[in-house]
Design an enzyme around this catalytic site. Structure first.
Site, mmCIF file in Angstrom:
data_model
loop_
_atom_site.group_PDB
_atom_site.id
_atom_site.type_symbol
_atom_site.label_atom_id
_atom_site.label_comp_id
_atom_site.label_asym_id
_atom_site.label_seq_id
_atom_site.Cartn_x
_atom_site.Cartn_y
_atom_site.Cartn_z
ATOM 1 N N GLU A 12 22.736 -22.141 70.402
ATOM 2 C CA GLU A 12 23.771 -22.877 71.160
ATOM 3 C C GLU A 12 24.437 -23.941 70.282
ATOM 4 O OE1 GLU A 12 20.708 -23.708 71.243
ATOM 5 O OE2 GLU A 12 20.573 -25.893 71.354
ATOM 6 N N CYS A 34 14.075 -22.232 71.279
ATOM 7 C CA CYS A 34 13.260 -23.337 70.748
ATOM 8 C C CYS A 34 12.010 -23.573 71.609
ATOM 9 C CB CYS A 34 14.098 -24.607 70.564
ATOM 10 S SG CYS A 34 13.280 -25.778 69.472
ATOM 11 N N HIS A 77 18.328 -22.750 67.286
ATOM 12 C CA HIS A 77 19.229 -23.203 68.356
ATOM 13 C C HIS A 77 20.594 -22.520 68.252
ATOM 14 C CE1 HIS A 77 17.009 -26.450 70.373
ATOM 15 N NE2 HIS A 77 16.454 -26.690 69.197
#
Ligand code: MN
Length: 250
Positions: free
Chosen positions: A222, A117, A220
């Protein structure tokens, strides 16, 4: 061999929400998703706060085997030669300078580098590229890249270049990703290539072919690492590159 040590930069809170309670006491923090994703991929996550002495940043990077640039605030436009425009949001100039120093030192040492990001944007700026300060104003026909859903939900597609490292990592040409950004990479650094775009043309992944592992993604992973195979493969590739470098160094 010990698992590779992966340094993760931190988000920061310097703006009105926080400083109205404790003025000038800034906070560095990281969503646990990032560190658990690195741990699950076989790396040892370590958090890197903002460090103002750039010599200390270099010394910190010298102890790492890989670097992960995380999400967060806008990169200061002066760092890519622009004046601030309406639509620009909160910034943390000390974090910008610290991360640019960390990236340069990581590159000098041949560490694998993953940007997520804000991280893809920081990578672009660190090596001479530019950003859209606000895609909703500067690329008004774009998709809604600030999804109205949590990070675990993938909301738009991304088309991956078949010749890219990213394609070799994930093995898919069209993937669904989450999206929580109002900025994006505009002009690339000289030796970078675009390796994925959203349907509106917005750059969603970049890499540097002449370097063993430098990858930036605008989404993202994660947020979805527990269930999404693509996300797992991205973290695994970072840790694997760090492990290989360690092994090659003997
Ligand atoms: Mn997006």
């Amino acid at each position: 061999m010990a698992p590779p040590l992966i340094g993760l930069t931190c988000y920061s809170s310097v703006g009105p929400d926080w400083i109205q309670h404790t003025p000038n006491h800034y906070m560095d923090f990281l969503f646990r998703d990032y560190s658990l994703a690195v741990e699950s991929a076989g790396g040892i996550p370590v958090l890197l706060p903002v460090i103002e002495d750039l010599a200390t940043v270099k010394s910190a990077v010298a102890r790492l085997d890989g670097l992960l640039l995380t999400g967060g605030h806008d990169v200061a436009p002066r760092l890519y030669g622009q004046e601030p425009k309406p639509g620009l949001r909160e910034m943390d100039y000390e974090r910008d300078l610290m991360e640019i120093e960390a990236v340069k030192e990581a590159e000098r040492r041949g560490l694998p580098i993953l940007g997520i990001c804000r991280g893809i944007q920081l990578l672009a700026v660190a090596f001479g590229g530019t950003l859209y300060q606000d895609i909703f104003r500067e690329a008004p026909d774009c998709l809604d890249h600030n999804q109205k859903a949590g990070k675990r939900v993938n909301t738009h597609t991304v088309k991956v270049e078949k010749s890219s490292r990213l394609y070799r990592i994930i093995g898919a040409e069209t993937i669904w990703v989450n999206s929580n950004h109002h900025q994006a990479v505009k002009d690339l650094p000289a030796d970078f290539v675009v390796t994925a775009r959203a349907g509106d043309g917005i750059i969603e992944a970049v890499e540097r072919p002449n370097y063993h592992y430098l990858l930036g993604v605008q989404w993202h992973p994660e947020g979805t690492w527990r269930e999404d195979e693509v996300s797992k493969k991205i973290f695994a590739s970072l840790v694997e590159a760090a492990r290989k470098r360690l092994k090659d160094q003997g």
